[in-house]
Design a protein around this motif. Structure first.
Motif, mmCIF file in Angstrom:
data_model
loop_
_atom_site.group_PDB
_atom_site.id
_atom_site.type_symbol
_atom_site.label_atom_id
_atom_site.label_comp_id
_atom_site.label_asym_id
_atom_site.label_seq_id
_atom_site.Cartn_x
_atom_site.Cartn_y
_atom_site.Cartn_z
ATOM 1 N N LEU A 110 0.820 -1.202 0.000
ATOM 2 C CA LEU A 110 0.000 0.000 0.000
ATOM 3 C C LEU A 110 0.865 1.267 0.000
ATOM 4 C CD1 LEU A 110 -2.923 0.951 0.047
ATOM 5 C CD2 LEU A 110 -2.873 0.788 2.530
ATOM 6 N N PHE A 111 2.097 1.158 0.493
ATOM 7 C CA PHE A 111 2.983 2.319 0.530
ATOM 8 C C PHE A 111 3.439 2.764 -0.855
ATOM 9 C CE2 PHE A 111 4.289 1.020 5.054
ATOM 10 C CZ PHE A 111 3.264 1.780 5.596
ATOM 11 N N LEU A 112 3.521 1.837 -1.802
ATOM 12 C CA LEU A 112 3.989 2.205 -3.145
ATOM 13 C C LEU A 112 3.146 3.322 -3.762
ATOM 14 C CD1 LEU A 112 5.814 1.722 -5.677
ATOM 15 C CD2 LEU A 112 4.001 0.196 -6.441
ATOM 16 N N ILE A 153 -6.152 11.924 -5.707
ATOM 17 C CA ILE A 153 -6.566 11.501 -4.363
ATOM 18 C C ILE A 153 -7.675 10.460 -4.460
ATOM 19 C CG2 ILE A 153 -7.744 12.286 -2.248
ATOM 20 C CD1 ILE A 153 -6.126 14.924 -2.536
ATOM 21 N N VAL A 154 -8.616 10.667 -5.376
ATOM 22 C CA VAL A 154 -9.689 9.679 -5.586
ATOM 23 C C VAL A 154 -9.083 8.335 -5.998
ATOM 24 C CG1 VAL A 154 -11.630 9.059 -7.097
ATOM 25 C CG2 VAL A 154 -11.527 11.332 -6.064
ATOM 26 N N CYS A 155 -8.104 8.375 -6.879
ATOM 27 C CA CYS A 155 -7.414 7.153 -7.295
ATOM 28 C C CYS A 155 -6.758 6.480 -6.092
ATOM 29 C CB CYS A 155 -6.377 7.462 -8.366
ATOM 30 S SG CYS A 155 -5.347 6.041 -8.804
ATOM 31 N N PHE A 161 -9.149 1.369 -0.785
ATOM 32 C CA PHE A 161 -10.352 0.528 -0.675
ATOM 33 C C PHE A 161 -10.108 -0.854 -1.268
ATOM 34 C CE2 PHE A 161 -13.328 4.465 -0.734
ATOM 35 C CZ PHE A 161 -13.117 4.666 0.617
ATOM 36 N N ASP A 162 -9.384 -0.912 -2.374
ATOM 37 C CA ASP A 162 -9.061 -2.195 -2.995
ATOM 38 C C ASP A 162 -8.177 -3.027 -2.061
ATOM 39 O OD1 ASP A 162 -8.945 -3.751 -5.773
ATOM 40 O OD2 ASP A 162 -6.928 -3.793 -4.891
ATOM 41 N N TYR A 163 -7.218 -2.383 -1.435
ATOM 42 C CA TYR A 163 -6.314 -3.094 -0.532
ATOM 43 C C TYR A 163 -7.091 -3.746 0.616
ATOM 44 C CZ TYR A 163 -2.574 -4.084 2.749
ATOM 45 O OH TYR A 163 -1.721 -4.708 3.616
ATOM 46 N N PHE A 164 -8.057 -3.014 1.156
ATOM 47 C CA PHE A 164 -8.853 -3.547 2.255
ATOM 48 C C PHE A 164 -10.076 -4.309 1.746
ATOM 49 C CE2 PHE A 164 -6.504 -0.094 4.404
ATOM 50 C CZ PHE A 164 -5.904 -0.865 5.407
ATOM 51 N N GLU A 165 -10.134 -4.537 0.447
ATOM 52 C CA GLU A 165 -11.167 -5.320 -0.237
ATOM 53 C C GLU A 165 -12.573 -4.770 -0.014
ATOM 54 O OE1 GLU A 165 -10.080 -9.259 1.229
ATOM 55 O OE2 GLU A 165 -9.042 -9.601 -0.690
ATOM 56 N N ILE A 166 -12.677 -3.444 0.022
ATOM 57 C CA ILE A 166 -13.971 -2.779 0.118
ATOM 58 C C ILE A 166 -14.541 -2.595 -1.287
ATOM 59 C CG2 ILE A 166 -15.159 -0.664 0.830
ATOM 60 C CD1 ILE A 166 -12.949 -0.407 3.041
ATOM 61 N N ILE A 167 -13.715 -2.090 -2.184
ATOM 62 C CA ILE A 167 -14.042 -1.941 -3.602
ATOM 63 C C ILE A 167 -12.867 -2.507 -4.381
ATOM 64 C CG2 ILE A 167 -14.413 -0.290 -5.496
ATOM 65 C CD1 ILE A 167 -15.505 1.671 -3.456
ATOM 66 N N LEU A 168 -13.128 -3.293 -5.411
ATOM 67 C CA LEU A 168 -12.037 -3.878 -6.190
ATOM 68 C C LEU A 168 -11.853 -3.131 -7.494
ATOM 69 C CD1 LEU A 168 -12.727 -7.667 -5.548
ATOM 70 C CD2 LEU A 168 -11.155 -6.154 -4.342
#
Length: 170
Positions: A110-112, A153-155, A161-168
């Motif tokens: 996620l840091f990248l 910022i939206v990206c 959200f993808d990382y936490f599997e909320i939105i893929l």
């Protein structure tokens, strides 16, 4: 003007090369979003090149008033800036997805995109400080740059959200 044209054509070549390479070794996901963003950026970069070429030609020929030349230059600048925003958002997604595939759901994956975008924002902030001769507030009030940063910022939020599997991200 020639240096601007060369840097723009280099951006076009880089986008097309990266697009071709990405499809050779695709990440498990994110390729659709990144391809969409890179293809759109291609249009904006080509527009910027053609607009700059038109302005250069018309200015040398003396066929266009200075006010109209300035409008075309601004249009080319907006086009390039938006194309650049699309490229760095696509790179953020691609880098994140490739690292996710190779390393798994480790926190530093996620840091990248966070470090990548923060670095871009710092460089743009420094550019604005130089461009606006130390008038930082004028640079911060730039509607175009604020809009582009908002999209970035939206990206970044979508990646989180993808990382936490909320939105893929597809």
């Amino acid at each position: 003007m020639l240096k601007i044209g060369l840097s723009l054509t280099t951006m076009i070549a880089a986008v097309l090369t990266i697009l071709a390479l990405v499809w050779q070794v695709r990440p498990s996901s994110g390729i659709v979003s990144a391809t969409f963003l890179l293809m759109l950026s291609f249009i904006f970069f080509v527009n910027s090149v053609s607009t700059n070429s038109k302005v250069h030609y018309e200015a040398r020929a003396g066929n266009m008033p200075e006010e109209q030349i300035n409008r075309f230059v601004t249009f080319a600048e907006y086009s390039f800036g938006f194309g650049f925003t699309l490229v760095i958002t696509a790179f953020s997604i691609l880098g994140y997805k490739y690292l996710l595939d190779f390393v798994g759901r480790e926190l530093y994956v996620l840091f990248l995109p966070i470090v990548f975008l923060l670095t871009a924002w710092v460089i743009i902030f420094i550019y604005n400080c130089i461009n606006y001769s130390g008038k930082v507030l004028k640079g911060l009030r730039s509607l175009k740059r604020n809009l582009w940063t908002l999209l970035e910022i939206v990206c970044l939020l979508l990646i989180i959200f993808d990382y936490f599997e909320i939105i893929l991200i597809p």
